[in-house]
Write a protein that holds these residues in place. Structure first.
Motif, PDB file in Angstrom:
ATOM      1  N   SER A 152      40.806  36.955  36.182  1.00 38.76           N
ATOM      2  CA  SER A 152      42.167  36.803  36.657  1.00 38.76           C
ATOM      3  C   SER A 152      42.897  38.138  36.563  1.00 38.76           C
ATOM      4  CB  SER A 152      42.916  35.772  35.809  1.00 38.76           C
ATOM      5  OG  SER A 152      44.221  35.610  36.298  1.00 38.76           O
ATOM      6  N   PRO A 153      43.634  38.497  37.576  1.00 38.63           N
ATOM      7  CA  PRO A 153      43.978  37.679  38.742  1.00 38.63           C
ATOM      8  C   PRO A 153      42.966  37.740  39.888  1.00 38.63           C
ATOM      9  CG  PRO A 153      45.197  39.736  38.825  1.00 38.63           C
ATOM     10  CD  PRO A 153      44.362  39.779  37.574  1.00 38.63           C
ATOM     11  N   HIS A 154      41.997  38.666  39.861  1.00 43.76           N
ATOM     12  CA  HIS A 154      41.248  38.936  41.089  1.00 43.76           C
ATOM     13  C   HIS A 154      40.355  37.795  41.555  1.00 43.76           C
ATOM     14  CE1 HIS A 154      42.624  42.848  39.684  1.00 43.76           C
ATOM     15  NE2 HIS A 154      42.756  43.072  40.969  1.00 43.76           N
ATOM     16  N   PHE A 155      39.452  37.346  40.675  1.00 43.98           N
ATOM     17  CA  PHE A 155      38.547  36.263  41.063  1.00 43.98           C
ATOM     18  C   PHE A 155      39.347  35.021  41.453  1.00 43.98           C
ATOM     19  CE2 PHE A 155      36.445  32.370  39.438  1.00 43.98           C
ATOM     20  CZ  PHE A 155      35.400  32.282  40.338  1.00 43.98           C
ATOM     21  N   ALA A 156      40.383  34.720  40.665  1.00 44.25           N
ATOM     22  CA  ALA A 156      41.190  33.520  40.922  1.00 44.25           C
ATOM     23  C   ALA A 156      41.846  33.591  42.297  1.00 44.25           C
ATOM     24  CB  ALA A 156      42.244  33.369  39.830  1.00 44.25           C
ATOM     25  N   ARG A 157      42.398  34.754  42.625  1.00 47.68           N
ATOM     26  CA  ARG A 157      43.080  34.920  43.906  1.00 47.68           C
ATOM     27  C   ARG A 157      42.085  34.869  45.062  1.00 47.68           C
ATOM     28  NH1 ARG A 157      46.805  39.968  43.289  1.00 47.68           N
ATOM     29  NH2 ARG A 157      45.067  40.985  44.326  1.00 47.68           N
ATOM     30  N   GLN A 158      40.916  35.497  44.842  1.00 49.19           N
ATOM     31  CA  GLN A 158      39.910  35.512  45.903  1.00 49.19           C
ATOM     32  C   GLN A 158      39.356  34.114  46.153  1.00 49.19           C
ATOM     33  OE1 GLN A 158      37.575  38.387  43.901  1.00 49.19           O
ATOM     34  NE2 GLN A 158      38.800  40.105  44.617  1.00 49.19           N
ATOM     35  N   LYS A 159      39.195  33.362  45.070  1.00 47.72           N
ATOM     36  CA  LYS A 159      38.705  31.994  45.207  1.00 47.72           C
ATOM     37  C   LYS A 159      39.717  31.161  46.011  1.00 47.72           C
ATOM     38  CE  LYS A 159      39.018  28.686  42.232  1.00 47.72           C
ATOM     39  NZ  LYS A 159      39.098  27.270  42.408  1.00 47.72           N
ATOM     40  N   ALA A 160      41.001  31.364  45.677  1.00 54.02           N
ATOM     41  CA  ALA A 160      42.056  30.621  46.381  1.00 54.02           C
ATOM     42  C   ALA A 160      42.053  30.944  47.871  1.00 54.02           C
ATOM     43  CB  ALA A 160      43.419  30.935  45.774  1.00 54.02           C
ATOM     44  N   ALA A 161      41.689  32.188  48.210  1.00 60.49           N
ATOM     45  CA  ALA A 161      41.656  32.583  49.613  1.00 60.49           C
ATOM     46  C   ALA A 161      40.368  32.119  50.294  1.00 60.49           C
ATOM     47  CB  ALA A 161      41.798  34.093  49.727  1.00 60.49           C
ATOM     48  N   GLY A 162      39.529  31.372  49.554  1.00 61.35           N
ATOM     49  CA  GLY A 162      38.297  30.835  50.135  1.00 61.35           C
ATOM     50  C   GLY A 162      37.243  31.891  50.413  1.00 61.35           C
ATOM     51  N   LEU A 163      37.203  32.932  49.579  1.00 65.53           N
ATOM     52  CA  LEU A 163      36.256  34.019  49.844  1.00 65.53           C
ATOM     53  C   LEU A 163      34.860  33.756  49.278  1.00 65.53           C
ATOM     54  CD1 LEU A 163      38.611  37.063  49.170  1.00 65.53           C
ATOM     55  CD2 LEU A 163      37.642  36.374  51.356  1.00 65.53           C
ATOM     56  N   PHE A 164      34.723  32.725  48.441  1.00 64.63           N
ATOM     57  CA  PHE A 164      33.419  32.498  47.804  1.00 64.63           C
ATOM     58  C   PHE A 164      32.799  31.169  48.236  1.00 64.63           C
ATOM     59  CE2 PHE A 164      35.745  35.045  44.473  1.00 64.63           C
ATOM     60  CZ  PHE A 164      35.102  36.227  44.776  1.00 64.63           C
ATOM     61  N   ARG A 165      31.489  31.093  48.056  1.00 65.36           N
ATOM     62  CA  ARG A 165      30.822  29.811  48.282  1.00 65.36           C
ATOM     63  C   ARG A 165      30.470  29.208  46.933  1.00 65.36           C
ATOM     64  NH1 ARG A 165      26.201  28.772  51.344  1.00 65.36           N
ATOM     65  NH2 ARG A 165      26.791  30.339  52.893  1.00 65.36           N
ATOM     66  N   LYS A 166      30.276  27.871  46.917  1.00 70.68           N
ATOM     67  CA  LYS A 166      29.964  27.210  45.659  1.00 70.68           C
ATOM     68  C   LYS A 166      28.600  27.645  45.140  1.00 70.68           C
ATOM     69  CE  LYS A 166      32.708  23.040  45.947  1.00 70.68           C
ATOM     70  NZ  LYS A 166      32.764  21.610  46.178  1.00 70.68           N
ATOM     71  N   ILE A 167      28.532  27.789  43.807  1.00 67.03           N
ATOM     72  CA  ILE A 167      27.254  28.108  43.175  1.00 67.03           C
ATOM     73  C   ILE A 167      26.413  26.823  43.148  1.00 67.03           C
ATOM     74  CG2 ILE A 167      26.192  28.774  40.980  1.00 67.03           C
ATOM     75  CD1 ILE A 167      27.715  31.111  42.022  1.00 67.03           C
ATOM     76  N   ASP A 168      25.165  26.930  43.572  1.00 69.09           N
ATOM     77  CA  ASP A 168      24.272  25.774  43.493  1.00 69.09           C
ATOM     78  C   ASP A 168      23.568  25.815  42.131  1.00 69.09           C
ATOM     79  OD1 ASP A 168      22.525  23.741  43.727  1.00 69.09           O
ATOM     80  OD2 ASP A 168      21.378  24.600  45.408  1.00 69.09           O
ATOM     81  N   LYS A 169      24.152  25.075  41.157  1.00 63.06           N
ATOM     82  CA  LYS A 169      23.653  25.175  39.781  1.00 63.06           C
ATOM     83  C   LYS A 169      22.213  24.712  39.659  1.00 63.06           C
ATOM     84  CE  LYS A 169      28.321  24.600  38.106  1.00 63.06           C
ATOM     85  NZ  LYS A 169      29.308  23.654  37.597  1.00 63.06           N
ATOM     86  N   VAL A 224      40.502  35.427  15.300  1.00 68.31           N
ATOM     87  CA  VAL A 224      40.946  36.396  16.304  1.00 68.31           C
ATOM     88  C   VAL A 224      40.787  35.797  17.698  1.00 68.31           C
ATOM     89  CG1 VAL A 224      40.542  38.700  17.259  1.00 68.31           C
ATOM     90  CG2 VAL A 224      40.321  38.319  14.802  1.00 68.31           C
ATOM     91  N   ARG A 225      39.646  35.133  17.917  1.00 67.45           N
ATOM     92  CA  ARG A 225      39.390  34.523  19.232  1.00 67.45           C
ATOM     93  C   ARG A 225      40.429  33.461  19.562  1.00 67.45           C
ATOM     94  NH1 ARG A 225      33.841  34.168  17.944  1.00 67.45           N
ATOM     95  NH2 ARG A 225      33.890  31.896  17.996  1.00 67.45           N
ATOM     96  N   ALA A 226      40.915  32.776  18.515  1.00 66.11           N
ATOM     97  CA  ALA A 226      41.876  31.696  18.739  1.00 66.11           C
ATOM     98  C   ALA A 226      43.162  32.230  19.378  1.00 66.11           C
ATOM     99  CB  ALA A 226      42.197  31.006  17.418  1.00 66.11           C
ATOM    100  N   LYS A 227      43.420  33.523  19.228  1.00 68.60           N
ATOM    101  CA  LYS A 227      44.658  34.076  19.787  1.00 68.60           C
ATOM    102  C   LYS A 227      44.455  34.786  21.121  1.00 68.60           C
ATOM    103  CE  LYS A 227      47.529  34.348  15.781  1.00 68.60           C
ATOM    104  NZ  LYS A 227      48.296  35.209  14.887  1.00 68.60           N
ATOM    105  N   PHE A 228      43.273  34.656  21.706  1.00 66.26           N
ATOM    106  CA  PHE A 228      43.072  35.208  23.045  1.00 66.26           C
ATOM    107  C   PHE A 228      43.944  34.459  24.032  1.00 66.26           C
ATOM    108  CE2 PHE A 228      38.376  36.628  22.370  1.00 66.26           C
ATOM    109  CZ  PHE A 228      38.829  37.683  21.612  1.00 66.26           C
ATOM    110  N   PHE A 229      44.427  35.138  25.042  1.00 64.90           N
ATOM    111  CA  PHE A 229      45.148  34.453  26.115  1.00 64.90           C
ATOM    112  C   PHE A 229      44.682  34.981  27.467  1.00 64.90           C
ATOM    113  CE2 PHE A 229      47.707  38.203  25.173  1.00 64.90           C
ATOM    114  CZ  PHE A 229      48.025  38.677  26.431  1.00 64.90           C
ATOM    115  N   THR A 230      44.975  34.212  28.519  1.00 72.96           N
ATOM    116  CA  THR A 230      44.667  34.657  29.879  1.00 72.96           C
ATOM    117  C   THR A 230      45.917  34.434  30.725  1.00 72.96           C
ATOM    118  OG1 THR A 230      43.856  32.472  30.504  1.00 72.96           O
ATOM    119  CG2 THR A 230      42.228  34.050  29.690  1.00 72.96           C
ATOM    120  N   ILE A 231      46.001  35.119  31.850  1.00 74.75           N
ATOM    121  CA  ILE A 231      47.173  34.915  32.706  1.00 74.75           C
ATOM    122  C   ILE A 231      46.754  34.451  34.093  1.00 74.75           C
ATOM    123  CG2 ILE A 231      48.625  36.581  31.482  1.00 74.75           C
ATOM    124  CD1 ILE A 231      48.165  38.381  34.063  1.00 74.75           C
ATOM    125  N   SER A 232      47.653  33.675  34.719  1.00 74.58           N
ATOM    126  CA  SER A 232      47.369  33.152  36.061  1.00 74.58           C
ATOM    127  C   SER A 232      47.855  34.155  37.112  1.00 74.58           C
ATOM    128  CB  SER A 232      48.064  31.804  36.236  1.00 74.58           C
ATOM    129  OG  SER A 232      49.421  31.927  35.885  1.00 74.58           O
TER     130      SER A 232
END
Lengths: 366, 293
Positions: free
Chosen positions: A83-100, A337-345
């Motif tokens: 975030s923000p790049h992958f999230a924004r690109q996904k929203a723009a439909g730039l990726f295909r679904k991963i076939d797990k 320490v990990r408990a205080k990690f944050f991410t932004i949209s």
């Protein structure tokens, strides 16, 4: 985020490896960060699968973003930051679904990282985590000791309290040239929600940075590693990987070694995760899955983490790493320490524009 | 009429048409077409969730923002100022160089000109990175200054506007030296002898004879440096400080950080408009120069 020192040369990719064993012209076009993989991995993949890897690199998310948004990039696997790049690109439909189903090593992934990623990619449908790290404080050990004595260095005060930062002005302070990394930290320093999208909050965060601005030599995303390692600067707010690389380079610096270290702010740190994804218009989809699956092999992932010194998104790889990587609390921080990690949209276009504008004004002292 | 002559006569219009067509085709393909595309994008709307992130609407919203936000005007003005100062610095370094080369023995001129162009054999980016190494806090320049014992704390040049002037002067010096050399070299040395015979001291002779005669070279060289320097991005980004507002950097931010193609295109279009005046000036000076030959 950025991790190398030739930002503009990035577009010039290196077509690695004149393939020896590739059959039926099978190819996969991989676009990855510079210095982000064990060097022999593409060759080993080619030998194991017979698929030729065209491995090219970039060093800013923006370059990748521009290529994807232009369309027909020609890449089969890319590695944007969550975030923000992958999230924004996904929203723009730039990726295909991963076939797990095509990824037999999928189960090796770290559930904690997958969960953080799921905030932007529910069900982890479009992205597979590669490596991750934190955003924090890089400092010259000797300079910090001289100025702060034994006072703790793991606080956002070090970079946002004007009086503290001013003490480092003479030996050099640099900060990431990235509003998406600095402003959330400034919000956190004020005790506000780091992901706040309120205009008022953003203005307050901007004021925090404005007050320390006179002490900052440069906002940059590309020069930190060398500047820290050479002793040209003594304080930096940047990505964990930059500082850890500077730590290694500084230890080898001549004529005298430069001791650099990293601190994760105790108030909290922005977690970044780089994500492997397949562009919607990728041609070699099956080969792309083979490549991702290969990197999910614990041995391959561990070798890459050993080489570049980042934490892996692959949990099964951790026991196979060198202990000075897996045991380093700055690379694999302990639970509190990990408990205080944050991410932004990502935010909407108006918010992005306001943020960039505020940032330009801060930098140019307006 | 012989067969050969007939062929030539028949072939000539074709050859002429082709000769004229090629440069026009080139201009159409590599200037007019990209320009039209950028112009069309600049008039469109920014739509972040499409590929590419623009919808052609002819709304011109980007231009409204360009005029409405004082940042852009400030960035253009600052770019013009920095480019102007850097051009003067380049001229002050380039003129004595061109003069020396033009007055050097004929056998020396070729190698000396070669030496001016030689740095182009190395990548521009790498040369600017080398300057970072020279100008940084613990860089070569400061090591020499400290080592010589003359200065204790030389300060840091890297990150100041002077580093930008230095970088531009270094990178664009050949564009200044070559036109200056061309106009100085064709000057008749007898003119200076005549001036001396009439009682002019060397400085007066230079001021009243050499300088006016080299004016076309000065104008040409200055514009060749000034025009690209206005839009320069790499040098201010790498050598300059963060506080330096230049239009090239603003354009980068619009395109890469905001992903706003229409706005980035509008900034580029406006830059072209800002540069039209110096480009027209350059063309006029060149036309005069050619006519005077």
């Amino acid at each position: 985020m950025t991790r190398a020192f030739l930002p503009l040369a990035s577009a010039v990719g290196l077509a690695l490896l004149a393939g020896s064993a590739w059959s039926q012209g099978k190819v996969v076009n991989v676009y990855n960060w510079t210095d982000y993989i064990a060097e022999d991995a593409p060759k080993a993949f080619q030998d194991a699968t017979g698929i030729k890897v065209n491995y090219t690199t970039y060093d800013t998310n923006e370059i990748l973003d521009a290529k994807l948004k232009t369309g027909k990039s020609g890449y089969d696997v890319v590695t944007p930051t969550m975030s923000p790049h992958f999230a924004r690109q996904k929203a723009a439909g730039l990726f295909r679904k991963i076939d797990k189903a095509q990824l037999k090593n999928y189960g090796n992934l770290d559930p904690e990282i997958m969960k953080a990623l799921a905030r932007y990619d529910p069900g982890n449908e479009y992205g597979v985590p590669w490596m991750w790290g934190t955003t924090g404080i890089g400092f010259n050990v000797e300079a910090a000791k001289k100025r702060l004595g034994d006072a703790p260095v793991d606080s956002l005060k070090l970079i946002f309290d004007p009086a503290t930062v001013a003490k480092f002005k003479d030996c050099g302070v640099m900060m990431l040239d990235s509003p998406t990394d600095v402003l959330p930290a400034a919000l956190l320093y004020l005790g506000l929600d780091p992901d706040s999208k309120k205009v008022d909050d953003l203005e307050k965060a901007a004021d925090v940075v404005r007050k320390v601005r006179p002490s900052i030599r440069k906002f940059t995303s590309a020069e930190m590693i060398n500047a820290l390692a050479r002793g040209d600067i003594c304080l930096a707010f940047t990505f964990s990987g930059d500082v850890l690389q500077a730590r290694d380079r500084g230890a080898k610096a001549k004529p005298t070694a430069v001791e650099v270290n990293y601190a994760i702010p105790r108030e909290g740190s922005q977690l970044w995760i780089d994500v492997m994804a397949i562009p919607r218009d990728a041609v070699h989809v099956a080969e792309a899955h083979r490549w991702i699956d290969y990197l999910l092999d614990p041995k391959v992932a561990a070798a890459s983490s050993d080489t570049v010194g980042y934490a892996s998104g692959n949990k099964a790889a951790v026991p196979l790493m060198k202990t000075d990587v897996s045991g380093d609390p700055l690379i694999y921080p302990p639970e509190p320490v990990r408990a205080k990690f944050f991410t932004i949209s990502p935010g909407d276009p108006d918010h992005v524009r306001l943020r960039t504008r505020l940032w330009t004004n801060i930098k140019t002292g307006r | 009429m012989s067969a050969t002559a007939r062929t030539v006569a028949r072939g000539a219009p074709w050859g002429r048409a082709a000769t004229i067509l090629v440069p026009y085709l080139w201009l159409l393909l590599f200037f007019a077409a990209p320009f039209a595309i950028v112009a069309a994008i600049s008039l469109g709307d920014y739509t972040p969730d499409t590929v590419p992130p623009v919808t052609l609407t002819w709304s011109g919203k980007a231009y409204a923002l360009l005029v409405g936000d004082a940042l852009y005007a400030a960035a253009y003005l600052n770019s013009l100022r920095i480019a102007a100062i850097a051009t003067i610095v380049t001229l002050l370094i380039g003129y004595p160089m061109a003069y020396t080369i033009a007055r050097a023995p004929a056998g020396w001129r070729g190698p000396l000109l070669m030496a001016v162009i030689l740095p182009f054999w190395t990548s521009f980016l790498i040369r600017i990175y080398a300057w970072m190494g020279i100008l940084s806090e613990n860089g070569l320049l400061n090591q020499v200054l400290r080592g010589s014992g003359l200065v204790d704390d030389p300060g840091t040049l890297l990150g100041t506007e002077w580093a930008i002037y230095l970088g531009i002067a270094y990178a664009y010096l050949p564009f200044m030296v070559l036109p200056l050399y061309a106009s100085l070299e064709k000057m008749d040395a007898a003119l200076l002898e005549a001036a001396a015979d009439l009682g002019a001291r060397p400085w007066t002779a230079f001021r009243t004879v050499t300088l006016p005669l080299s004016l076309p070279g000065i104008v040409g060289g200055c514009l060749l440096v000034f025009i690209p320097a206005v839009g320069e991005f790499v040098i201010p980004d790498l050598l300059g400080g963060t506080g330096t507002l230049m239009i090239g950097k603003v354009l980068w931010d619009e395109f890469f950080s905001n992903g706003d193609w229409p706005m980035a295109s509008a900034v580029a279009m406006a830059m072209l408009v800002v540069l039209v005046a110096p480009i027209v000036l350059f063309q006029r000076a060149r036309a005069r120069d050619l006519a005077g030959r």
